[in-house]
Design an enzyme around this catalytic site. Structure first.
Site, PDB file in Angstrom:
ATOM      1  N   HIS A 202      21.878   1.072 -24.947  1.00 61.50           N
ATOM      2  CA  HIS A 202      20.888  -0.011 -24.887  1.00 61.50           C
ATOM      3  C   HIS A 202      20.329  -0.364 -26.272  1.00 61.50           C
ATOM      4  CE1 HIS A 202      17.590   3.092 -24.676  1.00 61.50           C
ATOM      5  NE2 HIS A 202      16.961   2.154 -25.368  1.00 61.50           N
TER       6      HIS A 202
ATOM      7  N   SER B 156      14.905   6.422 -28.546  1.00 62.93           N
ATOM      8  CA  SER B 156      16.152   6.216 -27.812  1.00 62.93           C
ATOM      9  C   SER B 156      17.355   6.530 -28.669  1.00 62.93           C
ATOM     10  CB  SER B 156      16.267   4.775 -27.350  1.00 62.93           C
ATOM     11  OG  SER B 156      15.487   4.597 -26.217  1.00 62.93           O
TER      12      SER B 156
ATOM     13  N   ASP C 198      24.229   5.031 -20.307  1.00 60.56           N
ATOM     14  CA  ASP C 198      23.551   4.587 -21.531  1.00 60.56           C
ATOM     15  C   ASP C 198      23.964   5.494 -22.684  1.00 60.56           C
ATOM     16  OD1 ASP C 198      21.879   3.220 -23.215  1.00 60.56           O
ATOM     17  OD2 ASP C 198      20.042   4.234 -22.544  1.00 60.56           O
TER      18      ASP C 198
HETATM   19  N1  ARG Z   1      13.941   3.122 -24.289  1.00 59.31           N
HETATM   20  C1  ARG Z   1      13.178   3.737 -25.295  1.00 59.31           C
HETATM   21  C2  ARG Z   1      13.725   3.388 -26.668  1.00 59.31           C
HETATM   22  O1  ARG Z   1      14.425   2.417 -26.762  1.00 59.31           O
HETATM   23  C3  ARG Z   1      13.018   5.203 -25.072  1.00 59.31           C
HETATM   24  C4  ARG Z   1      11.986   5.424 -24.094  1.00 59.31           C
HETATM   25  C5  ARG Z   1      11.832   6.820 -23.667  1.00 59.31           C
HETATM   26  N2  ARG Z   1      10.693   6.817 -22.864  1.00 59.31           N
HETATM   27  C6  ARG Z   1      10.208   7.863 -22.258  1.00 59.31           C
HETATM   28  N3  ARG Z   1       9.084   7.736 -21.584  1.00 59.31           N
HETATM   29  N4  ARG Z   1      10.809   8.999 -22.272  1.00 59.31           N
HETATM   30  O2  ARG Z   1      13.360   3.974 -27.652  1.00 59.31           O
END
Ligand code: ARG
Length: 853
Positions: A87, A243, A139
């Site tokens: 992502h 992420s 992902d």
């Molecule tokens: N999707 C987020 C990013 O792009 C990571 C989020 C992780 N969130 C969590 N509550 N563990 O960095």
């Protein structure tokens, strides 16, 4: 990385690279001779038994930059390969070009590059074909570097698990990254890599948490290939910007990457552990992608003793965390109640928001706050907390930056020198997240706030009911103002309706505590009500949640717990504020299907337990009724009268909407001659305005332009379901002609619309109301004894009503005067002398202009 206690890393370890570290248990060279060692940080760089990260602890961690800024994390798995999350690179279904990305290796603090830190261009980004969206899994991404990384003490690959590798649930692993430290709160400079210890959660345990509605009332179905790590109670988690980064677990002296940071619901929220992409199931995909690359990633065999053993301990099946904040043994016994004692000032009331922080109005301390450093006598400041034998000392005062000029930001945080141990008698209040929407109708209480004079009475009795944004806005706003539809964010002020008997408590300052599922939230601060005539208004606290958590790093923010939109429904349309008097709005009635039978000013007047009449709320403490209903002819004693508001007959509203009051006295105008038709009933205590009980506007005379008029009563005095029958008000001339000679002055007569004549019974003396063009309802008159068509007008009694009831809402006169001098000799032929409206007369009337707009 969301963790409330993270120490910045300052130690730089520079040492010689000891080369490949051999391990007797399993040497990678035995398994995959062409590959490097993996999963072993520089041995000298780790502190035994410690928990602070140091440079070189996580040498596989990389930072992925897009157009030069950090966006995601990743892990080095081979000199030319980085593992990350799909992502990070896919937006709107398309993969971003590799050329826009670069990889920072060996970076401990992004501000101060260390020895060994270097950058690599990205030659290719590979994402599984079936990847679409994070929530749907897969992902994972692989980045091929344009040239191999320079391995060294701070740049080394991590080990990858084979497909058969099983990580034991409940074990502690570590996630690393340079992402946000709290929701929407970026890692501050110098951007030192953060680490957090997270427990692996079994699939069942995690699904159990996600099956309960969490933020935004959402539940979530985990998919195969996803892995959870964290804690039911939250507070430690990865966050935005982490992420793609690794979740690693140590096994047999090596670090294996169990997961890739993928997504979550908020960060560190209760029952919402982070979701990671499980790496083991992707062994085959990774191997295929990197085929032929030498040296490639290393997939060591899992140490034998860890390959079996319980995967999901039985006791792990479903342990949800309950809120740790906001529990009170009973309303009024607030375990977060804090009093800040500043030498030379009166105590200032605030609330404990974490083990170490107290929130209070900054206005208490403004005289002590200076731009050059902390208050000089901070040493002598003390905080009194429930169940603590001694007062706490204060280490720091952090006023809100807008505190001195913006009343809605009148907040300061005080840090205690020593954190307190929480207990049932001492615990923080819950704070709302930015998106929290306290539902109109919520049950709330007022709590001491700031330096108000102590209330003379138990403050626990100060109940409040929350009004909707529209009401709040209109009661304080202006006629004709438009109110935008209510959307997610906590916008305008909150409004509380005081429900305690009698007093107005205007001399004290309050905060607003609202309860959801037994948990108390600090919903509003700074009660800025003016006088006692309108409901109190509060500044919403949720807009300050980010600041409070930023400063405290441990305040208890809690998700919205109640989502039942109930009576009010969502407010989705733009609405306009109705007319105002100096006391606020009157005659407001909300349009909502469930409120169909609720007329907020219609009262049931129960007289001596004997019969029931209609009454009309004309001010918070006054009801107007027909004299003949409340006083029996010839009787000299004042009967026992009870008044009920917020009732909707057979379609009852929740009990909480009902209010009852006793009648203390009956006031009659001093008329000479015949008995006055109208009586004012003084209630034992005020009824504060709310959507279910609000005073009506009063008609000052004249013809309300564009009005539509209704007789409001009950079809049957037993079930008392309110009915509104459409009527037209006749001109005084027609009225006089129809009822010649028998009408007292100031009588209104009406003509019912087709088929509406029998809508209301007459013994309860129903009122006559008109809805003006502006939308507000005005009281025109009350039915005259035994009549369906004749009403005693309000306007001739304006002086008496206004003198008796200071807060009566007479609208400004509008339209032509009603009782203008008219020739009485102009009656249409055939009508004079009629004792009731005969057919022929009605026909005539229909041809004659009626009062409309
Ligand atoms: N999707 C987020 C990013 O792009 C990571 C989020 C992780 N969130 C969590 N509550 N563990 O960095």
């Amino acid at each position: 990385m969301s963790q409330h206690l993270l120490l910045p890393l300052v130690i730089l370890v520079i040492g010689p690279d000891p080369g490949t570290f051999q391990d007797s248990a399993f040497s990678p060279s035995q398994e995959e001779p062409e590959d490097l060692d993996c999963g072993r940080p520089e041995p000298s760089a780790r502190i035994m038994g410690g928990s602070d990260a140091q440079p070189g602890t996580w040498p596989w961690q990389v930072s992925l930059h897009h157009w030069g800024g950090h966006v995601c994390g990743g892990s080095l798995i081979a000199p030319s390969w980085v593992l990350s999350a799909a992502h990070c690179f896919v937006s709107n279904g398309t993969l971003e070009p590799a050329s826009e990305w670069s990889v920072l290796l060996g970076v401990h603090s992004q501000d101060e590059p260390q020895d060994g830190a270097h950058v690599r261009e990205v030659a290719a980004i590979l994402v599984p074909d079936n990847y679409t969206r994070v929530e749907l899994g897969s992902d994972v991404a692989l980045l091929r570097l344009a040239s191999p990384a320079r391995l060294g003490p701070t740049v080394r690959p991590v080990c990858l698990p084979r497909a058969s590798h099983r990580f034991t649930h409940g074990t502690s692993c570590w996630a690393t990254g340079a992402g946000d430290v709290l929701e929407a709160d970026p890692l501050p400079r110098p951007w030192v890599l953060q680490e957090v210890e997270l427990r692996l959660l079994g699939e069942a345990a995690c699904q159990c948490l996600y099956s309960r509605p969490g933020p935004f009332n959402l539940t979530f179905q985990l998919l195969p290939g996803m892995l959870c790590a964290g804690y039911p109670e939250g507070r430690k988690d990865t966050c935005q910007g982490d992420s793609g980064g690794p979740l690693v677990c140590e096994e047999g002296g090596r670090w294996f990457q169990a997961g890739i940071t993928s997504f979550g619901f908020g960060c560190g929220r209760r029952n919402r552990p982070g979701v990671f992409t499980a790496v083991a199931p992707h062994e085959a995909w990774i191997r295929t992608q990197v085929m032929g690359s030498v040296p490639g990633p290393v997939f060591p065999t899992q140490p034998l003793e860890l390959q079996s053993g319980p995967r999901e301990p039985m006791e792990e099946n479903c342990t949800v965390a309950l809120p740790e904040c906001g529990k009170a043994p009973r309303p009024g016994a607030w375990p977060w109640e804090a009093q800040v004692m500043v030498p030379g000032s009166k105590p200032c009331h605030g609330a404990l928001v974490s083990e170490s922080w107290v929130l209070a109005p900054a206005s208490c301390f403004l005289d002590r706050i200076s731009s050059d450093g902390p208050p000089r006598d901070l040493n002598a400041w003390r905080v009194l907390l429930p169940s603590r034998p001694r007062a706490e000392r204060v280490a720091r005062l952090v006023p809100h930056e807008n505190a001195s000029w913006d009343d809605a930001s009148d907040l300061a945080l005080l840090q205690l020198r020593v954190p307190v141990n929480l207990s049932a008698a001492l615990r923080p209040v819950c704070l709302p997240y930015l998106e929290h929407y306290f539902l109109p109708g919520s049950r709330c209480r007022l709590a001491r706030w700031g330096r108000g004079e102590p209330a003379s009475g138990p403050s626990a009795l100060l109940e409040a009911e929350l009004l909707s944004g529209w009401w709040c806005h209109c009661l304080y706003g202006h006629q004709g103002e438009t109110v935008p539809p209510q959307g997610g964010g906590g916008g305008g002020p909150l409004l509380g309706e005081r429900r305690e008997a009698g007093r107005c408590w205007n001399d004290s300052r309050w905060s607003l505590l609202c309860r959801e599922e037994g948990t108390w939230f600090l919903a509003g601060i700074r009660d800025f009500s003016s006088g006692c005539l309108r409901p109190r208004a509060f500044s919403p606290l949720q807009t300050h949640g980010p600041w409070i958590s930023h400063v405290t790093r441990g305040a208890y923010l809690e998700d919205q717990l109640v989502w039942d939109w109930g009576l009010e429904g969502g407010e989705t349309e733009i609405q306009t504020c109705p007319p105002h008097t100096e006391h606020g709005a009157c005659g407001l009635r909300q349009k909502a299907a469930q409120m169909e039978h609720l007329w907020p000013w219609l009262a049931e007047v129960h007289v001596a337990g004997d019969h029931v009449c209609t009454g009309i709320l004309v001010a918070p403490g006054w009801v107007l009724a027909a004299t003949h209903c409340v006083l029996r002819l010839g009787s000299t004693t004042v009967p026992y009268i009870e008044v009920y508001l917020g009732r909707a007959g057979a379609n009852p509203l929740p009990q909480s909407h009902q209010v009852s009051r006793l009648v203390n006295s009956i006031r009659l105008p001093r008329h000479l001659g015949h008995g006055p038709p109208l009586a004012l009933l003084e209630l034992s205590s005020r009824v504060e305005p709310s959507p279910s009980s609000l005073p009506v506007c009063l008609h000052p005379g004249g013809i309300p332009p564009g009005a539509s008029c209704w007789v409001l009563g009950w079809k049957d005095p037993q079930d008392r379901v309110p009915m509104a029958a459409a009527v037209s008000i006749l001109t005084p001339r027609l009225c006089g002609c129809l009822y010649q000679g028998i009408l007292p002055p100031g009588t209104l007569c009406v003509l019912y619309s087709e088929g509406q004549e029998d809508s209301c019974e007459v013994t309860s003396a129903p009122p006559l109301l008109c809805q003006t063009e502006g939308g507000s309802w005005v009281l025109m008159g009350m039915a005259i004894r035994g009549s369906r068509e004749l009403f005693a007008a309000i306007s001739p009694e304006e002086a008496w009503i206004s003198q008796t009831v200071g807060e009566a809402h007479f609208l400004p006169p509008s339209g032509p005067p009603y009782w203008s001098p008219e020739g009485s000799n102009l009656c249409p032929l055939g009508m004079a002398g009629a004792s009731g409206p005969p057919r022929a007369a009605l026909l005539l009337l229909l041809l004659t202009p009626l009062i409309q707009g």
